[in-house]
Scaffold this motif. Structure first.
Motif, PDB file in Angstrom:
ATOM      1  N   HIS A 266      39.551  81.302  29.769  1.00  0.00           N
ATOM      2  CA  HIS A 266      39.440  80.849  28.981  1.00  0.00           C
ATOM      3  C   HIS A 266      38.449  79.629  30.017  1.00  0.00           C
ATOM      4  O   HIS A 266      38.032  78.037  29.104  1.00  0.00           O
ATOM      5  N   LEU A 267      38.107  79.522  30.974  1.00  0.00           N
ATOM      6  CA  LEU A 267      37.398  78.332  31.688  1.00  0.00           C
ATOM      7  C   LEU A 267      36.209  78.896  31.092  1.00  0.00           C
ATOM      8  O   LEU A 267      35.448  78.160  31.005  1.00  0.00           O
ATOM      9  N   ALA A 268      35.701  79.732  30.629  1.00  0.00           N
ATOM     10  CA  ALA A 268      34.590  79.741  29.693  1.00  0.00           C
ATOM     11  C   ALA A 268      33.962  79.150  28.838  1.00  0.00           C
ATOM     12  O   ALA A 268      33.635  78.807  27.993  1.00  0.00           O
ATOM     13  N   ALA A 269      35.285  79.295  28.083  1.00  0.00           N
ATOM     14  CA  ALA A 269      35.062  79.358  26.895  1.00  0.00           C
ATOM     15  C   ALA A 269      35.539  77.471  27.065  1.00  0.00           C
ATOM     16  O   ALA A 269      34.870  77.111  25.970  1.00  0.00           O
ATOM     17  N   SER A 270      36.076  76.865  27.681  1.00  0.00           N
ATOM     18  CA  SER A 270      36.672  75.391  27.653  1.00  0.00           C
ATOM     19  C   SER A 270      35.791  75.138  28.538  1.00  0.00           C
ATOM     20  O   SER A 270      34.998  73.125  28.404  1.00  0.00           O
ATOM     21  N   GLY A 271      34.080  75.084  29.632  1.00  0.00           N
ATOM     22  CA  GLY A 271      34.239  74.479  30.767  1.00  0.00           C
ATOM     23  C   GLY A 271      35.226  73.985  31.249  1.00  0.00           C
ATOM     24  O   GLY A 271      34.836  72.854  32.634  1.00  0.00           O
ATOM     25  N   LEU A 272      36.204  73.842  31.314  1.00  0.00           N
ATOM     26  CA  LEU A 272      36.822  74.038  32.607  1.00  0.00           C
ATOM     27  C   LEU A 272      37.848  73.877  33.553  1.00  0.00           C
ATOM     28  O   LEU A 272      36.721  75.281  33.782  1.00  0.00           O
ATOM     29  N   THR A 273      38.344  73.323  34.253  1.00  0.00           N
ATOM     30  CA  THR A 273      38.254  74.286  36.268  1.00  0.00           C
ATOM     31  C   THR A 273      39.669  74.565  35.697  1.00  0.00           C
ATOM     32  O   THR A 273      40.264  73.841  35.406  1.00  0.00           O
ATOM     33  N   ALA A 274      40.298  76.193  37.730  1.00  0.00           N
ATOM     34  CA  ALA A 274      40.984  75.823  37.054  1.00  0.00           C
ATOM     35  C   ALA A 274      42.568  74.397  37.523  1.00  0.00           C
ATOM     36  O   ALA A 274      43.727  74.443  37.181  1.00  0.00           O
TER      37      ALA A 274
END
Length: 295
Positions: A266-274
């Motif tokens: 998810h982090l890789a796909a969205s570019g978001l942080t946890a």
């Protein structure tokens, strides 16, 4: 948010000096800061929860107990928990301004039972519960690992605490997907704060090809609903049996490792942080990770 880490070191040392018949009430007083919060979700008596869990025995004298509390105090455990929680809140509030949260979070750290295999061996000496907004309960027996990582466990639990001030949690409808996403994001958050070495044994025991088969089994079960059905998929067979649930053929803490794999995708796909993902619906995290759901 106001975070209060209660001085349970002094309270426990006082309790251990008391006659046995006074200790249940002393324990109840020590746990009182989280009692109101816990009672809202159907936990009426913290002393009974302590008795049924891996907490220290208060019905007998054990010379190991006071020595362990002193070791934890000398190691600065309470101050490190407070520092870690402060850093965790700063990171999350900076990543998600205005995120929902309890006005006050009470934190109690309690000595565990050194003879409890689940605590001292399977969990490397430390456990936490923080999914009820307003309360974090930490349990530990001082080991090299737990003394080093208890502050990171507190940060993991604060991530849960904030998540469930924003994401609805219903014991009848909560899914395997929600639970493993929550655990994976919380461990990814710990890694953001402290690096790979900060993560707990639950999320790192399985990796690579060893995780592939458990991951597939858990990914196929993300829509399984109901709190009573979750433990085998999250904690694995050994802990499921300990809790009185039917095993499903998974190793220890497989749901944590699978959740971390999902969180990382998810982090890789969205570019978001946890930190920025703390309040995201599980279905969105699962979709970003390529895990199909019926939602």
């Amino acid at each position: 948010m106001k975070i209060i880490v209660h001085d349970t070191a002094s309270a426990m040392l006082d309790l251990l000096r008391r006659p046995l018949h006074q200790r249940p009430d002393a324990l109840r007083d020590m746990l009182a800061p989280i009692q109101d919060v816990m009672s809202r979700v159907g936990i009426p008596d913290q002393v009974e929860m302590h008795r049924q869990g891996a907490g220290f025995r208060f019905d007998r004298d054990d010379p190991r107990y006071a020595a362990a509390v002193l070791r934890m105090r000398d190691a600065g455990v309470w101050s490190r928990v407070e520092e870690s929680l402060g850093a965790a809140w700063e990171r999350i509030s900076g990543a998600v301004p205005g995120v929902g949260h309890a006005e006050t979070v009470h934190v109690v750290l309690v000595l565990g039972d050194p003879d409890d295999h689940h605590l001292t061996v399977r969990s490397s000496g430390y456990l936490g519960m923080g999914g009820i907004p307003g309360a974090i309960h930490l349990l530990m027996w001082p080991t090299e690992t737990s003394l080093e990582k208890i502050g990171h466990a507190a940060a993991h639990e604060l991530h849960h605490n904030i998540r469930y001030a924003n994401v609805a949690w219903d014991p009848m409808t909560v899914t395997v997907g929600e639970q493993v996403v929550a655990e994976g994001l919380a461990e990814a958050f710990v890694r953001e704060l402290g690096g790979d070495a900060a993560m707990g044994p639950w999320a790192t025991r399985l990796s690579g090809t060893e995780l592939d088969s458990p991951y597939e089994r858990i990914a196929a079960a993300v829509d399984v609903a109901g709190m009573r059905n979750l433990p085998p998929y999250v904690y694995g067979d050994a802990t499921a049996r300990l809790m009185g649930f039917e095993p499903v053929g998974l190793p220890d803490f497989a749901g944590y490792a699978a959740g971390l794999r999902i969180a990382d995708a998810h982090l890789a796909a969205s570019g978001l942080t946890a930190a920025a993902s703390v309040a995201l619906p599980a279905r969105e995290v699962l979709a970003n990770a390529g895990v199909p759901t019926n939602a």
